[in-house]
Scaffold this motif. Structure first.
Motif, short mmCIF file in Angstrom:
data_model
loop_
_atom_site.label_atom_id
_atom_site.label_comp_id
_atom_site.label_asym_id
_atom_site.label_seq_id
_atom_site.Cartn_x
_atom_site.Cartn_y
_atom_site.Cartn_z
N ALA A 1 40.57 39.64 46.72
CA ALA A 1 40.05 40.71 47.57
C ALA A 1 41.27 41.49 48.04
N GLY A 2 41.59 42.57 47.36
CA GLY A 2 42.80 43.31 47.72
C GLY A 2 42.82 44.68 47.08
N ASP A 3 43.78 45.46 47.54
CA ASP A 3 43.94 46.83 47.06
C ASP A 3 44.74 46.86 45.76
N ALA A 4 44.22 47.55 44.77
CA ALA A 4 44.86 47.58 43.46
C ALA A 4 46.16 48.39 43.46
N SER A 5 46.44 49.10 44.54
CA SER A 5 47.72 49.83 44.56
C SER A 5 48.84 48.99 45.18
N CYS B 1 40.02 48.90 33.68
CA CYS B 1 39.92 49.68 34.92
C CYS B 1 38.83 50.72 34.67
N LEU B 2 37.61 50.34 35.01
CA LEU B 2 36.45 51.14 34.60
C LEU B 2 35.79 51.80 35.81
N ASP B 3 35.58 53.08 35.70
CA ASP B 3 34.90 53.85 36.76
C ASP B 3 35.53 53.65 38.12
N MET B 4 36.82 53.53 38.16
CA MET B 4 37.49 53.30 39.44
C MET B 4 38.47 54.41 39.82
N PHE C 1 38.57 57.54 39.50
CA PHE C 1 38.06 58.76 40.15
C PHE C 1 37.49 58.50 41.55
N HIS C 2 37.63 57.26 42.00
CA HIS C 2 37.24 56.97 43.38
C HIS C 2 38.47 56.85 44.30
N ILE C 3 39.65 57.07 43.73
CA ILE C 3 40.85 56.97 44.57
C ILE C 3 41.15 58.35 45.14
N MET C 4 41.19 58.45 46.45
CA MET C 4 41.34 59.76 47.08
C MET C 4 42.80 60.14 47.31
N ALA D 1 25.10 48.91 44.79
CA ALA D 1 25.61 48.30 43.55
C ALA D 1 26.80 49.12 43.04
N SER D 2 27.41 48.63 41.97
CA SER D 2 28.60 49.32 41.46
C SER D 2 28.29 50.69 40.87
N GLY D 3 27.07 50.85 40.36
CA GLY D 3 26.70 52.18 39.89
C GLY D 3 26.12 52.19 38.49
N SER E 1 28.10 43.60 37.37
CA SER E 1 26.95 43.93 36.49
C SER E 1 27.47 44.24 35.09
N PHE E 2 28.68 44.79 35.04
CA PHE E 2 29.25 45.11 33.74
C PHE E 2 29.40 43.87 32.85
N TRP E 3 29.54 42.69 33.49
CA TRP E 3 29.82 41.46 32.75
C TRP E 3 28.58 40.63 32.42
N ASP F 1 39.18 43.47 43.69
CA ASP F 1 38.42 44.54 44.32
C ASP F 1 38.72 44.50 45.82
N PHE F 2 38.84 45.68 46.44
CA PHE F 2 39.20 45.65 47.86
C PHE F 2 38.01 45.51 48.79
N SER F 3 36.79 45.42 48.23
CA SER F 3 35.64 45.16 49.09
C SER F 3 35.43 43.64 49.20
N GLU F 4 35.63 43.14 50.41
CA GLU F 4 35.48 41.69 50.63
C GLU F 4 34.04 41.26 50.34
N GLY G 1 39.32 46.71 40.09
CA GLY G 1 38.16 47.42 40.67
C GLY G 1 36.90 46.86 40.04
N CYS G 2 36.79 45.53 40.08
CA CYS G 2 35.77 44.82 39.26
C CYS G 2 34.34 45.06 39.74
N GLY G 3 34.15 45.42 41.01
CA GLY G 3 32.80 45.69 41.50
C GLY G 3 31.90 44.47 41.48
N ASP G 4 30.61 44.71 41.26
CA ASP G 4 29.63 43.63 41.42
C ASP G 4 29.37 42.81 40.16
C1 SAM Z 1 32.11 52.42 40.61
S1 SAM Z 1 32.67 50.80 40.98
C2 SAM Z 1 33.03 50.20 39.34
C3 SAM Z 1 33.00 48.70 39.25
C4 SAM Z 1 33.34 48.10 37.87
N1 SAM Z 1 34.67 48.46 37.44
C5 SAM Z 1 32.33 48.51 36.84
O1 SAM Z 1 32.65 49.34 35.98
O2 SAM Z 1 31.21 47.99 36.89
C6 SAM Z 1 34.32 51.09 41.64
C7 SAM Z 1 34.92 49.85 42.24
O3 SAM Z 1 36.30 50.04 42.45
C8 SAM Z 1 36.66 49.41 43.68
N2 SAM Z 1 37.90 50.06 44.14
C9 SAM Z 1 38.10 51.39 44.37
N3 SAM Z 1 39.37 51.61 44.74
C10 SAM Z 1 39.99 50.41 44.76
C11 SAM Z 1 41.31 49.97 45.07
N4 SAM Z 1 42.26 50.84 45.45
N5 SAM Z 1 41.60 48.65 44.99
C12 SAM Z 1 40.65 47.75 44.61
N6 SAM Z 1 39.38 48.10 44.31
C13 SAM Z 1 39.06 49.41 44.37
C14 SAM Z 1 35.44 49.62 44.57
O4 SAM Z 1 35.36 48.69 45.63
C15 SAM Z 1 34.30 49.46 43.56
O5 SAM Z 1 33.86 48.13 43.50
#
Ligand code: SAM
Length: 219
Positions: A120-124, A136-139, A141-144, A49-51, A86-88, A100-103, A81-84
């Motif tokens: 379904a695409g990359d936010a960058s 842009c919530l909880d996203m 800090f997941h970008i490396m 799940a998104s977390g 659950s936030f909504w 969100d880039f996860s298909e 980075g909308c995720g699953d």
């Molecule tokens: C922790 S989840 C948060 C989901 C949602 N924003 C929320 O708060 O419930 C992070 C999400 O960001 C997406 N994500 C991370 N990097 C991304 C990128 N570069 N482009 C699109 N989605 C991205 C992931 O696939 C994941 O669904």
């Protein structure tokens, strides 16, 4: 010419140093957004799940903060980075676009909210999107990769018509380290305000010992 092989201890020592450097300082420039995507794709396709930030008290607090500024029911929303979704749960808006880039997660989202738009695409990358409210919530800090991080910030600023709400870390959860070297990377958002120009920072709302909601507005 014969290359002399270093003794095992020496090789192990240098391997350990390289590993330690990677953990301490990260190798941000080596990362690519597709590596991040692989992580999330495998996470969601194996039932993840998104977390925790997307449910329970954390979700409630985020909605409470956001609703001090806007009523999303009257607004067009772009959720980066909308995720699953659950936030909504239990929430709606005038029109919604999620990226969100996860298909796998996007496919699932389309069944949960058939009338909403998903990309379904990359936010960058470049997308022809906008919203009165951009989330842009909880996203971040997941970008490396540093490069992807800055591109995402520039996109957020570009896509926002009125408000931008970012939930991210204001302090590293890894102490003096910036990253876990896997899927989490701390960067102080306030050091990148130039990339978010011309948006102005209206407020920083601390949520707990590491997370905060940053509220930006287009002048
Ligand atoms: C922790 S989840 C948060 C989901 C949602 N924003 C929320 O708060 O419930 C992070 C999400 O960001 C997406 N994500 C991370 N990097 C991304 C990128 N570069 N482009 C699109 N989605 C991205 C992931 O696939 C994941 O669904």
């Amino acid at each position: 010419m014969n290359k002399r092989k270093e003794p095992w201890v020496v090789r192990s020592f240098f391997r350990a140093v390289r590993k330690a450097k990677k953990i301490l300082f990260g190798r941000s420039e080596r990362w690519h957004w597709s590596t991040d995507r692989e992580y999330w794709e495998s996470h969601y396709s194996s039932g993840g799940a998104s977390g925790e930030g997307s449910v329970g008290d954390s979700r409630e607090a985020k909605w409470r903060f956001i609703s001090e500024y806007v009523d999303v029911r009257d607004k067009t929303v772009l959720d980066v980075g909308c995720g699953d979704l659950s936030f909504w749960e239990g929430k709606d808006c005038r029109s919604y676009t999620g990226i969100d880039f996860s298909e796998s997660v996007v496919e699932k989202d389309r069944t949960i909210r058939p009338s909403w738009r998903f990309i379904a695409g990359d936010a960058s990358a470049d997308h022809h999107v906008s919203g009165q409210v951009v989330l842009c919530l909880d996203m971040l800090f997941h970008i490396m990769s540093d490069d992807s991080y800055r591109r995402v910030l520039a996109n957020l600023a570009h896509w926002t018509e009125e408000w931008l709400f970012i939930f991210t870390w204001f302090r590293s959860p890894f102490g003096r380290r910036a990253t876990d070297g896997r899927y989490q990377y701390y960067r102080p958002l306030l050091e990148s305000l130039d990339v978010l120009a011309p948006l102005t920072l209206v407020r920083t709302r601390q949520y707990d010992s590491i997370g905060a909601l940053y509220v930006f507005k287009r002048p």
